[in-house]
Enzyme design. Structure first.
Site, short mmCIF file in Angstrom:
data_model
loop_
_atom_site.label_atom_id
_atom_site.label_comp_id
_atom_site.label_asym_id
_atom_site.label_seq_id
_atom_site.Cartn_x
_atom_site.Cartn_y
_atom_site.Cartn_z
N ILE A 1 12.86 -12.27 -17.23
CA ILE A 1 13.17 -11.37 -18.34
C ILE A 1 14.40 -11.93 -19.07
CG2 ILE A 1 14.18 -9.12 -18.88
CD1 ILE A 1 11.28 -8.87 -18.60
N SER B 1 10.85 -12.82 -4.21
CA SER B 1 12.11 -12.53 -4.89
C SER B 1 13.28 -13.10 -4.10
CB SER B 1 12.30 -11.01 -5.04
OG SER B 1 12.80 -10.44 -3.85
N GLY B 2 14.44 -13.09 -4.73
CA GLY B 2 15.67 -13.54 -4.08
C GLY B 2 16.51 -12.41 -3.55
N ASP C 1 -3.79 -8.37 8.82
CA ASP C 1 -2.63 -8.13 9.68
C ASP C 1 -2.59 -6.71 10.21
OD1 ASP C 1 -2.22 -7.24 7.09
OD2 ASP C 1 -0.08 -7.69 7.07
N CYS D 1 0.83 -1.19 0.00
CA CYS D 1 0.00 0.00 0.00
C CYS D 1 0.87 1.25 0.00
CB CYS D 1 -0.90 0.01 1.23
SG CYS D 1 -1.89 -1.50 1.43
#
Length: 635
Positions: A292, A364-365, A100, A2
């Site tokens: 990508i 993600s890493g 949450d 947000c």
């Protein structure tokens, strides 16, 4: 995920400008297109844009406690909210939603400022307690989520997820901070807590700010730090590898909670591949993966991503783009609100764009290199520090300094013959040497680049002071020290800023399981040689993953999101570079030595020298200036 914005009168209870509050919120529409909300009372205005992820029907913000005396606007995810809700319910708190966000207001009632110690996740929030006349701002431990604030001369405090909201107030001074300019041209970003503007600050990662009406603005309070200290428990490598996998699984498991489509980025490198492998083992359905690819094989990792996708039967989506995808340059200035020179922001933007077509949440890493010592520069820093410890500074400084001065600069030569920078690095202290290894423009180049006026305003200040500040409590081992410095600067200032702005531009939530703070705290207890072993970075991490990934994913050279800047500036961006860097917008700032800028552009475009990092930094600074001039509100 947000966006939040607000206005707080620190002195009195004067009415809040409703039009300004609405415009501040509208400026963050991209961060939360699903819903918007506001709360106003005398001396306070809170606003929120929502990207609905959990409790889609019941999680609207601003969100209140039972008697409406406490209200919060929140950006992020609290992954342990269900456990906390059970504990708080047992303590007598009444929950009306299943999201949450509500945990935050009750945690504040129960634990006050220490509530942040209980939260496991990524977050930035602003909480108002009417009974205590207190505004509480907080940012997560690693700085995944941003929060900016500015105190105006009239006593109003503005705060928001992005600076573009704050800049809508015409009374906000827009004077540039010369120290921030120095730091930007050293690091390529502006480290917390500074921003490009003197009047705007970033709340640092792992800090809170408590403002009580009628009192002066205090300094932010640090509530978390990482301690690199090898554990006294003697683990063998295999036991540690098994524990690492269990901790990684648990970190990923709690990040799979979502009521909207979820997937993962997959580059084919160690970190993203590890995340996908663990997700596949935890999911009943095929994992959605996004990659990508580039049509130039020098930059293309798509074959390695496909290895993982095929092994785990993911729903794999690949988009191929040209390395000459430089059409985003103008847009980057709008996204980041201040100069930002990491050119990988462009492919990051594209992979977020691809992911958002199919999912709303992506794992993600990010953070793997800092957590498990994956950067190549750590290896060189360790080698240089070994030499530094053998030869005292009083001898090493003049000997290696003189040798480095005499040795010719040879950008054109093979790596083994480029000894000048190594000799100069060995002449420096450990911190100064590490700074030089990461600086995109070294001290002498920055000094030549800046105008006499800017140098006078700097009064001798140099960007290395950022690292020196954190080095006072950094661990002694060179690898752990470099990890610590990156966790405090590069990770929040560059990596996480890049991912937040690129993902939020597409209303995509990104979660980083390798930055789960219990996992990070455990990794910091490992022996440094299990992190960097000889020439192998992420040694234990890779060993733990051998049953789950092919060697081509684990042990190939690191590529990353490379962008061919040097060729761009001699080809398709040749004229744009000259127009921006040598044009009136840059010249009118009086910040730069224009004669030196022209020399750098000419030398680079003639193929004599490679100044691409410096020129990209200047190009992005010019884009920032153009964006600022075109978006300055009138009184």
């Amino acid at each position: 995920m947000c966006g939040l914005a607000g206005i707080f009168d620190t002195r009195e209870q004067r009415p809040i400008d409703p039009d300004l509050l609405t415009r501040m919120n509208d400026a963050l529409w991209h961060r939360g297109p699903d819903a918007g909300g506001e709360h106003r009372e005398p001396g306070l205005g809170l606003s929120h844009r929502r990207l609905a992820i959990i409790d889609l029907s019941g999680g609207a913000q601003p969100l209140f406690n039972e008697d409406h005396s406490v209200v919060v606007v929140f950006n992020g995810e609290i992954y342990n909210f269900q456990t906390l809700a059970t504990e708080l319910t047992a303590a007598g708190h009444i929950f009306r939603t299943h999201c949450d966000t509500e945990v935050i207001v009750h945690a504040w009632e129960q634990w006050g400022e220490r509530c942040v110690d209980r939260f496991r996740g990524m977050f930035a929030f602003a909480l108002w307690d009417r009974q205590q006349q207190t505004l509480f701002l907080a940012r997560d431990r690693l700085g995944v989520k941003p929060l900016h604030y500015a105190l105006l001369a009239d006593g109003r405090l503005l705060f928001a997820s992005e600076m573009k909201s704050l800049l809508l107030d015409s009374k906000l001074p827009r004077d540039l901070d010369p120290h921030a300019i120095e730091e930007y041209f050293a690091y390529g970003y502006i480290p917390d807590p500074r921003s490009i503007f003197k009047s705007i600050h970033k709340l640092p990662a792992g800090h809170t700010l408590t403002i009580r009406r009628g009192q002066s603005l205090p300094a932010p309070r640090e509530y978390w730090d990482i301690l690199f200290q090898p554990s006294s428990n003697k683990l063998d490598i295999q036991t540690a590898a098994d524990e690492l996998i269990e901790r990684l699984r648990e970190s990923i498991r709690i990040r799979l909670i979502s009521e909207v489509p979820l997937g993962a980025f997959l580059s084919g490198g160690v970190d993203s591949s590890a995340v996908v492998a663990m997700m596949a083992g935890l999911s009943d359905q095929a994992v959605n993966t996004c990659s990508i690819g580039f049509n130039d094989p020098k930059y293309n990792e798509s074959a390695f991503a496909e290895l993982v996708a095929n092994r785990y039967h993911t729903n794999h989506h690949l988009d191929t783009v040209s390395p000459d995808d430089f059409n985003l340059i103008g847009q980057l200035a709008t996204l980041y609100d201040e100069p930002y020179a990491d050119s990988s922001a462009m492919p990051t933007y594209r992979v977020c764009e691809l992911a958002r077509r199919r999912v709303t949440v992506c794992l993600s890493g990010d953070g793997g290199d800092e957590t498990f010592a994956g950067y190549r520069r750590y290896r060189w820093h360790m080698y240089e520090d070994k030499v530094r410890r053998l030869i005292p500074q009083w001898l090493r400084g003049p000997v290696f300094g003189a040798a480095g001065f005499i040795y010719p600069k040879a950008d054109w030569a093979p790596q083994i013959l480029r000894a000048k920078s190594t000799l100069q690095a060995l002449a420096r202290t450990s911190i100064d040497g590490y700074f030089d290894s990461i600086a995109i423009l070294n001290n002498s180049l920055r000094a030549a680049l800046f105008s006499p006026q800017l140098r006078r305003e700097l009064q001798g200040y140099q960007a290395v002071e950022v690292l020196r500040h954190y080095a006072k409590r950094a661990p002694d081992h060179p690898v752990s020290r470099a990890q610590y410095l990156d966790l405090k600067t590069y990770l929040p200032g560059d990596i996480l800023t890049k991912v937040d702005r690129a993902s939020m531009a597409h209303a995509l939530e990104v979660r980083e399981p390798l930055l789960d703070h219990p996992l990070l705290e455990w990794a910091a207890t490992l022996p440094p040689e299990w992190q960097l072993n000889g020439r192998e970075g992420k040694f234990l991490f890779k060993k733990s993953l051998e049953p789950y990934l092919d060697n081509d994913n684990l042990y190939r050279p690191k590529m990353g999101f490379a962008v061919p800047l040097a060729a761009w500036f001699r080809g398709p961006l040749r004229e744009q570079l000259r127009t921006v860097v040598l044009g009136d917008t840059i010249a009118d700032t009086s910040l730069f030595n224009m004669k030196r800028l022209r020399w750098m552009v000419d030398q680079h475009q003639a193929g004599i020298r490679d100044f691409s990092p410096a020129l990209w930094s200047l190009l992005m600074f010019g884009a920032f200036q153009n964006n600022l001039l075109s978006n300055t509100p009138s009184d």
